[in-house]
Design a protein around this motif. Structure first.
Motif, PDB file in Angstrom:
ATOM      1  N   ASP A 114       3.790  -0.345   5.600  1.00 45.07           N
ATOM      2  CA  ASP A 114       3.564  -0.196   4.162  1.00 45.07           C
ATOM      3  C   ASP A 114       4.836   0.264   3.447  1.00 45.07           C
ATOM      4  O   ASP A 114       5.134  -0.205   2.337  1.00 45.07           O
ATOM      5  CB  ASP A 114       2.430   0.804   3.909  1.00 45.07           C
ATOM      6  N   HIS A 115       5.561   1.161   4.071  1.00 46.68           N
ATOM      7  CA  HIS A 115       6.803   1.635   3.461  1.00 46.68           C
ATOM      8  C   HIS A 115       7.809   0.491   3.322  1.00 46.68           C
ATOM      9  O   HIS A 115       8.459   0.348   2.273  1.00 46.68           O
ATOM     10  CB  HIS A 115       7.401   2.761   4.302  1.00 46.68           C
ATOM     11  N   MET A 116       7.927  -0.319   4.372  1.00 50.85           N
ATOM     12  CA  MET A 116       8.874  -1.423   4.323  1.00 50.85           C
ATOM     13  C   MET A 116       8.476  -2.445   3.267  1.00 50.85           C
ATOM     14  O   MET A 116       9.331  -2.967   2.531  1.00 50.85           O
ATOM     15  CB  MET A 116       8.972  -2.096   5.697  1.00 50.85           C
ATOM     16  N   LEU A 117       7.200  -2.740   3.152  1.00 51.18           N
ATOM     17  CA  LEU A 117       6.749  -3.706   2.154  1.00 51.18           C
ATOM     18  C   LEU A 117       6.923  -3.187   0.741  1.00 51.18           C
ATOM     19  O   LEU A 117       7.258  -3.944  -0.180  1.00 51.18           O
ATOM     20  CB  LEU A 117       5.288  -4.086   2.418  1.00 51.18           C
ATOM     21  N   ASP A 118       6.697  -1.883   0.549  1.00 52.54           N
ATOM     22  CA  ASP A 118       6.913  -1.305  -0.783  1.00 52.54           C
ATOM     23  C   ASP A 118       8.384  -1.421  -1.184  1.00 52.54           C
ATOM     24  O   ASP A 118       8.700  -1.745  -2.346  1.00 52.54           O
ATOM     25  CB  ASP A 118       6.490   0.171  -0.790  1.00 52.54           C
ATOM     26  N   ARG A 119       9.276  -1.159  -0.249  1.00 54.63           N
ATOM     27  CA  ARG A 119      10.704  -1.273  -0.534  1.00 54.63           C
ATOM     28  C   ARG A 119      11.092  -2.728  -0.832  1.00 54.63           C
ATOM     29  O   ARG A 119      11.944  -2.999  -1.679  1.00 54.63           O
ATOM     30  CB  ARG A 119      11.515  -0.747   0.648  1.00 54.63           C
ATOM     31  N   LEU A 120      10.443  -3.651  -0.133  1.00 56.20           N
ATOM     32  CA  LEU A 120      10.728  -5.066  -0.348  1.00 56.20           C
ATOM     33  C   LEU A 120      10.256  -5.501  -1.733  1.00 56.20           C
ATOM     34  O   LEU A 120      10.967  -6.214  -2.454  1.00 56.20           O
ATOM     35  CB  LEU A 120      10.045  -5.888   0.745  1.00 56.20           C
ATOM     36  N   ARG A 121       9.070  -5.051  -2.118  1.00 55.67           N
ATOM     37  CA  ARG A 121       8.544  -5.421  -3.447  1.00 55.67           C
ATOM     38  C   ARG A 121       9.419  -4.882  -4.559  1.00 55.67           C
ATOM     39  O   ARG A 121       9.498  -5.470  -5.649  1.00 55.67           O
ATOM     40  CB  ARG A 121       7.118  -4.880  -3.593  1.00 55.67           C
ATOM     41  N   ALA A 122      10.087  -3.766  -4.320  1.00 63.01           N
ATOM     42  CA  ALA A 122      10.960  -3.181  -5.328  1.00 63.01           C
ATOM     43  C   ALA A 122      12.163  -4.068  -5.631  1.00 63.01           C
ATOM     44  O   ALA A 122      12.835  -3.874  -6.655  1.00 63.01           O
ATOM     45  CB  ALA A 122      11.437  -1.795  -4.877  1.00 63.01           C
ATOM     46  N   CYS A 123      12.420  -5.052  -4.782  1.00 64.54           N
ATOM     47  CA  CYS A 123      13.551  -5.971  -4.982  1.00 64.54           C
ATOM     48  C   CYS A 123      13.162  -7.220  -5.760  1.00 64.54           C
ATOM     49  O   CYS A 123      14.020  -8.082  -6.026  1.00 64.54           O
ATOM     50  CB  CYS A 123      14.144  -6.384  -3.634  1.00 64.54           C
ATOM     51  N   LEU A 124      11.885  -7.370  -6.122  1.00 66.01           N
ATOM     52  CA  LEU A 124      11.445  -8.539  -6.854  1.00 66.01           C
ATOM     53  C   LEU A 124      11.857  -8.440  -8.315  1.00 66.01           C
ATOM     54  O   LEU A 124      11.765  -7.364  -8.930  1.00 66.01           O
ATOM     55  CB  LEU A 124       9.931  -8.705  -6.742  1.00 66.01           C
ATOM     56  N   MET A 125      12.276  -9.547  -8.886  1.00 62.44           N
ATOM     57  CA  MET A 125      12.759  -9.547 -10.274  1.00 62.44           C
ATOM     58  C   MET A 125      11.689 -10.012 -11.252  1.00 62.44           C
ATOM     59  O   MET A 125      11.773  -9.692 -12.446  1.00 62.44           O
ATOM     60  CB  MET A 125      14.000 -10.451 -10.382  1.00 62.44           C
ATOM     61  N   ASP A 126      10.746 -10.810 -10.815  1.00 61.14           N
ATOM     62  CA  ASP A 126       9.720 -11.285 -11.735  1.00 61.14           C
ATOM     63  C   ASP A 126       8.435 -11.590 -10.973  1.00 61.14           C
ATOM     64  O   ASP A 126       8.380 -11.425  -9.772  1.00 61.14           O
ATOM     65  CB  ASP A 126      10.179 -12.537 -12.502  1.00 61.14           C
TER      66      ASP A 126
END
Length: 320
Positions: free
Chosen positions: A308-320
Protein backbone atom coordinates in the motif's frame (compact mmCIF):
# COMPACT_ATOMS: atom_id res chain seq x y z
CA UNK A 1 -2.94 -36.81 -33.41
CA UNK A 2 0.53 -36.15 -32.00
CA UNK A 3 2.76 -39.21 -31.93
CA UNK A 4 6.27 -37.84 -31.43
CA UNK A 5 7.46 -36.55 -28.09
CA UNK A 6 7.65 -32.80 -27.70
CA UNK A 7 11.02 -31.69 -26.28
CA UNK A 8 10.68 -29.33 -23.32
CA UNK A 9 13.29 -26.70 -22.51
CA UNK A 10 12.68 -25.28 -19.03
CA UNK A 11 14.13 -21.84 -18.27
CA UNK A 12 14.28 -20.93 -14.58
CA UNK A 13 16.03 -18.33 -12.49
CA UNK A 14 15.47 -15.77 -9.79
CA UNK A 15 13.69 -12.48 -10.38
CA UNK A 16 15.39 -10.33 -12.98
CA UNK A 17 18.23 -12.74 -13.70
CA UNK A 18 17.67 -12.51 -17.46
CA UNK A 19 15.26 -15.32 -18.38
CA UNK A 20 13.26 -13.26 -20.87
CA UNK A 21 16.48 -11.89 -22.37
CA UNK A 22 17.72 -15.46 -22.90
CA UNK A 23 14.40 -16.48 -24.41
CA UNK A 24 14.48 -13.49 -26.76
CA UNK A 25 17.96 -14.53 -27.94
CA UNK A 26 16.72 -18.08 -28.54
CA UNK A 27 13.81 -16.85 -30.64
CA UNK A 28 16.12 -14.61 -32.69
CA UNK A 29 18.58 -17.38 -33.53
CA UNK A 30 18.51 -18.53 -37.18
CA UNK A 31 16.13 -21.37 -37.84
CA UNK A 32 12.49 -22.22 -38.33
CA UNK A 33 10.38 -21.61 -35.22
CA UNK A 34 7.17 -22.96 -36.74
CA UNK A 35 7.36 -26.02 -34.51
CA UNK A 36 8.13 -24.09 -31.33
CA UNK A 37 5.66 -23.02 -28.64
CA UNK A 38 6.42 -20.78 -25.64
CA UNK A 39 4.70 -20.93 -22.24
CA UNK A 40 5.52 -17.90 -20.08
CA UNK A 41 4.54 -17.73 -16.41
CA UNK A 42 4.57 -14.42 -14.51
CA UNK A 43 4.04 -14.12 -10.76
CA UNK A 44 2.17 -10.83 -10.98
CA UNK A 45 -1.34 -10.13 -12.19
CA UNK A 46 -0.12 -8.17 -15.20
CA UNK A 47 1.80 -10.11 -17.81
CA UNK A 48 4.67 -8.25 -19.48
CA UNK A 49 6.97 -10.92 -20.92
CA UNK A 50 4.43 -12.35 -23.37
CA UNK A 51 4.02 -8.96 -24.97
CA UNK A 52 7.79 -8.53 -25.23
CA UNK A 53 8.04 -11.86 -27.08
CA UNK A 54 5.29 -11.19 -29.60
CA UNK A 55 6.21 -11.23 -33.25
CA UNK A 56 9.28 -13.46 -32.93
CA UNK A 57 7.82 -16.38 -34.88
CA UNK A 58 6.74 -18.82 -32.17
CA UNK A 59 3.38 -19.46 -30.52
CA UNK A 60 3.38 -17.63 -27.16
CA UNK A 61 0.97 -18.52 -24.34
CA UNK A 62 1.13 -16.48 -21.13
CA UNK A 63 0.04 -17.38 -17.60
CA UNK A 64 -0.05 -14.55 -15.06
CA UNK A 65 -1.14 -13.93 -11.44
CA UNK A 66 0.53 -16.91 -9.85
CA UNK A 67 3.37 -19.39 -9.86
CA UNK A 68 3.38 -22.55 -11.98
CA UNK A 69 4.76 -24.60 -9.12
CA UNK A 70 2.01 -23.77 -6.63
CA UNK A 71 -1.29 -21.95 -7.27
CA UNK A 72 -1.23 -22.39 -11.06
CA UNK A 73 -0.47 -26.11 -11.30
CA UNK A 74 -3.95 -27.00 -12.63
CA UNK A 75 -3.80 -24.09 -15.10
CA UNK A 76 -0.33 -25.17 -16.20
CA UNK A 77 -1.57 -28.69 -16.96
CA UNK A 78 -4.48 -27.29 -18.97
CA UNK A 79 -2.21 -24.84 -20.80
CA UNK A 80 0.23 -27.58 -21.79
CA UNK A 81 -2.59 -29.83 -22.98
CA UNK A 82 -4.09 -26.93 -24.95
CA UNK A 83 -0.71 -26.10 -26.54
CA UNK A 84 -0.19 -29.72 -27.59
CA UNK A 85 -3.69 -29.90 -29.03
CA UNK A 86 -3.63 -26.56 -30.87
CA UNK A 87 -0.06 -26.30 -32.12
CA UNK A 88 1.37 -29.85 -32.11
CA UNK A 89 4.82 -28.40 -31.34
CA UNK A 90 8.08 -30.22 -31.75
CA UNK A 91 9.57 -28.08 -29.00
CA UNK A 92 8.03 -26.36 -25.97
CA UNK A 93 9.99 -23.69 -24.11
CA UNK A 94 8.71 -22.93 -20.61
CA UNK A 95 9.83 -19.72 -18.94
CA UNK A 96 9.04 -20.10 -15.24
CA UNK A 97 8.37 -17.23 -12.90
CA UNK A 98 11.30 -15.99 -10.84
CA UNK A 99 9.87 -17.50 -7.66
CA UNK A 100 9.24 -21.00 -9.06
CA UNK A 101 11.00 -24.17 -7.93
CA UNK A 102 11.94 -25.93 -11.20
CA UNK A 103 11.67 -29.34 -9.53
CA UNK A 104 7.91 -28.93 -9.20
CA UNK A 105 7.59 -28.21 -12.92
CA UNK A 106 9.85 -31.15 -13.77
CA UNK A 107 7.69 -33.43 -11.65
CA UNK A 108 4.60 -32.22 -13.48
CA UNK A 109 6.18 -32.82 -16.90
CA UNK A 110 6.91 -36.38 -15.77
CA UNK A 111 3.34 -37.05 -14.69
CA UNK A 112 1.71 -40.10 -16.34
CA UNK A 113 -0.61 -37.94 -18.46
CA UNK A 114 2.40 -36.31 -20.17
CA UNK A 115 4.91 -39.16 -20.37
CA UNK A 116 3.81 -40.12 -23.88
CA UNK A 117 3.71 -36.49 -25.02
CA UNK A 118 6.59 -34.58 -23.41
CA UNK A 119 10.30 -35.15 -22.92
CA UNK A 120 12.36 -32.81 -20.74
CA UNK A 121 15.45 -32.02 -22.79
CA UNK A 122 17.13 -29.57 -20.44
CA UNK A 123 16.63 -27.32 -17.43
CA UNK A 124 18.45 -24.00 -17.70
CA UNK A 125 18.78 -21.70 -14.70
CA UNK A 126 19.88 -18.11 -15.24
CA UNK A 127 21.84 -16.65 -12.32
CA UNK A 128 22.47 -12.93 -11.88
CA UNK A 129 26.17 -12.62 -11.01
CA UNK A 130 25.26 -9.59 -8.88
CA UNK A 131 23.18 -11.85 -6.65
CA UNK A 132 25.60 -14.71 -6.09
CA UNK A 133 27.53 -13.17 -3.20
CA UNK A 134 24.24 -12.32 -1.48
CA UNK A 135 22.64 -15.71 -2.12
CA UNK A 136 22.11 -16.44 1.56
CA UNK A 137 19.72 -13.48 1.76
CA UNK A 138 17.42 -14.84 -0.96
CA UNK A 139 16.35 -17.95 0.93
CA UNK A 140 16.34 -21.62 -0.05
CA UNK A 141 14.45 -21.06 -3.29
CA UNK A 142 17.43 -19.32 -4.90
CA UNK A 143 19.66 -22.36 -4.36
CA UNK A 144 16.92 -24.84 -5.31
CA UNK A 145 16.67 -23.20 -8.72
CA UNK A 146 20.40 -23.67 -9.24
CA UNK A 147 20.49 -27.25 -7.94
CA UNK A 148 17.81 -28.28 -10.45
CA UNK A 149 19.77 -27.03 -13.46
CA UNK A 150 21.51 -29.01 -16.17
CA UNK A 151 22.93 -25.72 -17.45
CA UNK A 152 23.60 -22.67 -15.29
CA UNK A 153 23.96 -19.38 -17.17
CA UNK A 154 25.96 -16.99 -14.99
CA UNK A 155 24.65 -13.76 -16.43
CA UNK A 156 25.80 -10.11 -16.19
CA UNK A 157 29.47 -10.98 -15.78
CA UNK A 158 30.33 -7.62 -17.36
CA UNK A 159 29.30 -6.00 -14.08
CA UNK A 160 31.87 -7.99 -12.08
CA UNK A 161 35.69 -7.97 -11.93
CA UNK A 162 37.21 -10.96 -13.74
CA UNK A 163 38.58 -12.43 -10.52
CA UNK A 164 35.10 -12.36 -8.96
CA UNK A 165 33.62 -14.19 -11.96
CA UNK A 166 36.28 -16.88 -11.56
CA UNK A 167 35.43 -17.11 -7.86
CA UNK A 168 31.70 -17.36 -8.54
CA UNK A 169 32.19 -20.12 -11.11
CA UNK A 170 34.28 -22.15 -8.68
CA UNK A 171 31.66 -21.75 -5.94
CA UNK A 172 28.78 -22.66 -8.24
CA UNK A 173 30.68 -25.68 -9.51
CA UNK A 174 31.27 -26.82 -5.94
CA UNK A 175 27.59 -26.34 -5.06
CA UNK A 176 26.32 -28.02 -8.26
CA UNK A 177 29.01 -30.38 -9.58
CA UNK A 178 26.61 -32.09 -12.01
CA UNK A 179 25.67 -28.88 -13.83
CA UNK A 180 27.28 -27.14 -16.78
CA UNK A 181 28.21 -23.51 -16.12
CA UNK A 182 28.28 -20.85 -18.81
CA UNK A 183 29.32 -17.24 -18.07
CA UNK A 184 27.36 -14.77 -20.17
CA UNK A 185 26.86 -11.12 -20.96
CA UNK A 186 23.20 -10.23 -21.58
CA UNK A 187 22.51 -13.98 -21.74
CA UNK A 188 24.37 -14.41 -25.04
CA UNK A 189 25.28 -18.11 -25.17
CA UNK A 190 26.00 -20.78 -27.76
CA UNK A 191 22.86 -22.30 -29.31
CA UNK A 192 24.34 -25.81 -29.08
CA UNK A 193 24.44 -25.51 -25.31
CA UNK A 194 20.65 -25.51 -25.30
CA UNK A 195 19.64 -27.75 -28.15
CA UNK A 196 21.63 -30.86 -27.26
CA UNK A 197 19.57 -33.24 -25.14
CA UNK A 198 20.28 -33.61 -21.46
CA UNK A 199 21.31 -37.24 -21.69
CA UNK A 200 23.80 -36.42 -24.45
CA UNK A 201 25.47 -33.46 -22.75
CA UNK A 202 28.64 -33.55 -20.69
CA UNK A 203 28.61 -31.50 -17.50
CA UNK A 204 31.31 -28.87 -17.81
CA UNK A 205 32.17 -25.21 -17.79
CA UNK A 206 31.44 -23.57 -21.16
CA UNK A 207 33.07 -20.21 -21.74
CA UNK A 208 34.30 -17.96 -24.54
CA UNK A 209 36.94 -16.66 -22.13
CA UNK A 210 40.37 -18.38 -22.12
CA UNK A 211 40.87 -17.75 -18.38
CA UNK A 212 38.44 -20.57 -17.57
CA UNK A 213 39.54 -24.20 -17.85
CA UNK A 214 37.11 -26.94 -18.91
CA UNK A 215 36.57 -29.60 -16.30
CA UNK A 216 34.46 -32.71 -16.94
CA UNK A 217 32.25 -34.58 -14.54
CA UNK A 218 29.67 -37.06 -15.73
CA UNK A 219 26.86 -38.69 -13.82
CA UNK A 220 23.10 -38.64 -13.29
CA UNK A 221 21.38 -35.48 -12.13
CA UNK A 222 18.72 -36.60 -9.67
CA UNK A 223 15.80 -34.24 -9.22
CA UNK A 224 13.20 -34.46 -6.48
CA UNK A 225 9.75 -32.90 -6.33
CA UNK A 226 9.96 -29.76 -4.18
CA UNK A 227 7.14 -28.34 -2.10
CA UNK A 228 8.04 -24.65 -1.83
CA UNK A 229 5.26 -22.09 -2.13
CA UNK A 230 6.33 -18.59 -3.12
CA UNK A 231 3.66 -16.88 -1.06
CA UNK A 232 4.46 -18.89 2.05
CA UNK A 233 8.11 -17.86 1.70
CA UNK A 234 7.06 -14.24 2.01
CA UNK A 235 7.18 -13.16 -1.63
CA UNK A 236 4.55 -10.68 -2.74
CA UNK A 237 3.37 -9.56 -6.15
CA UNK A 238 1.21 -6.62 -7.04
CA UNK A 239 0.52 -4.46 -10.04
CA UNK A 240 -0.51 -0.98 -11.07
CA UNK A 241 -2.37 0.11 -14.18
CA UNK A 242 -3.54 3.57 -15.17
CA UNK A 243 -4.52 5.64 -18.18
CA UNK A 244 -3.05 8.76 -16.55
CA UNK A 245 0.31 10.28 -17.36
CA UNK A 246 3.29 10.14 -15.00
CA UNK A 247 5.61 12.93 -14.01
CA UNK A 248 8.96 11.69 -15.27
CA UNK A 249 10.98 13.40 -12.53
CA UNK A 250 8.72 12.02 -9.83
CA UNK A 251 8.72 8.52 -11.27
CA UNK A 252 12.50 8.43 -11.65
CA UNK A 253 12.80 9.59 -8.05
CA UNK A 254 10.39 6.84 -7.04
CA UNK A 255 12.49 4.22 -8.81
CA UNK A 256 15.71 5.47 -7.20
CA UNK A 257 14.21 5.03 -3.76
CA UNK A 258 12.55 1.61 -4.05
CA UNK A 259 13.62 -0.66 -1.15
CA UNK A 260 16.15 -3.42 -1.72
CA UNK A 261 13.53 -6.06 -0.95
CA UNK A 262 11.48 -4.89 -3.93
CA UNK A 263 13.46 -7.03 -6.34
CA UNK A 264 11.55 -6.49 -9.55
CA UNK A 265 9.67 -3.68 -11.29
CA UNK A 266 8.82 -4.13 -14.94
CA UNK A 267 6.38 -2.57 -17.34
CA UNK A 268 5.37 0.19 -19.73
CA UNK A 269 4.57 3.73 -18.60
CA UNK A 270 3.55 7.02 -20.23
CA UNK A 271 5.75 9.92 -19.02
CA UNK A 272 5.56 13.43 -20.40
CA UNK A 273 4.77 12.85 -24.05
CA UNK A 274 6.42 9.45 -24.59
CA UNK A 275 6.16 5.78 -23.69
CA UNK A 276 9.04 3.98 -21.99
CA UNK A 277 9.77 0.44 -20.89
CA UNK A 278 11.09 0.15 -17.32
CA UNK A 279 13.10 -2.88 -16.20
CA UNK A 280 14.35 -2.76 -12.60
CA UNK A 281 16.09 -5.56 -10.75
CA UNK A 282 18.48 -5.70 -7.82
CA UNK A 283 18.82 -1.93 -7.45
CA UNK A 284 19.48 -1.27 -11.15
CA UNK A 285 16.96 0.31 -13.49
CA UNK A 286 17.08 0.19 -17.28
CA UNK A 287 15.00 2.59 -19.38
CA UNK A 288 14.17 2.25 -23.07
CA UNK A 289 11.72 3.84 -25.49
CA UNK A 290 8.57 1.90 -26.26
CA UNK A 291 5.74 1.98 -28.71
CA UNK A 292 2.39 3.33 -27.65
CA UNK A 293 0.31 1.15 -25.29
CA UNK A 294 -3.31 1.25 -24.20
CA UNK A 295 -2.35 2.05 -20.62
CA UNK A 296 0.60 2.26 -18.26
CA UNK A 297 1.17 -1.13 -16.61
CA UNK A 298 3.71 -2.06 -13.97
CA UNK A 299 4.31 -5.42 -12.31
CA UNK A 300 6.10 -5.65 -8.94
CA UNK A 301 7.65 -8.59 -7.09
CA UNK A 302 9.34 -8.38 -3.72
CA UNK A 303 9.70 -9.88 -0.29
CA UNK A 304 7.74 -8.48 2.66
CA UNK A 305 7.13 -5.21 0.84
CA UNK A 306 4.59 -2.65 2.09
CA UNK A 307 2.40 -2.81 -0.99
CA UNK A 308 0.00 0.00 0.00
CA UNK A 309 2.83 2.39 0.79
CA UNK A 310 4.49 1.74 -2.56
CA UNK A 311 1.25 2.22 -4.48
CA UNK A 312 0.47 5.45 -2.64
CA UNK A 313 3.90 6.79 -3.58
CA UNK A 314 3.34 5.72 -7.18
CA UNK A 315 -0.04 7.46 -7.38
CA UNK A 316 1.60 10.65 -6.14
CA UNK A 317 3.53 10.73 -9.45
CA UNK A 318 0.39 10.88 -11.60
CA UNK A 319 -0.20 14.18 -13.39
CA UNK A 320 -3.83 13.79 -14.45
Amino acid sequence: MQTDLCDVLLIAGFLGAGKTTLLTHILNWPGNLAGTAILVNEFGKIGIDGELLEGLGAHVVEMANGCICCSLLPDFRRSVEDILERFHPQRLIVEATGVADPRDIIALINEPRFRQKLRLSKTVTVVDADFWDGRDHFGPLFLKQIEAADLIVLNKIDLQPAEMVTKFIAEIQQACPASSIMPAYRCCIYPDALWELQEESRHRIESPFPMYVDEHQEGPHEIHHGESNALELGYINFSFETSSRFSEDCFRSFMKSVPVNLYRVKGFIFVGDRWIFVNHVGGRTEWSDSGEKESSRLAFVGWQVDKDHMLDRLRACLMD
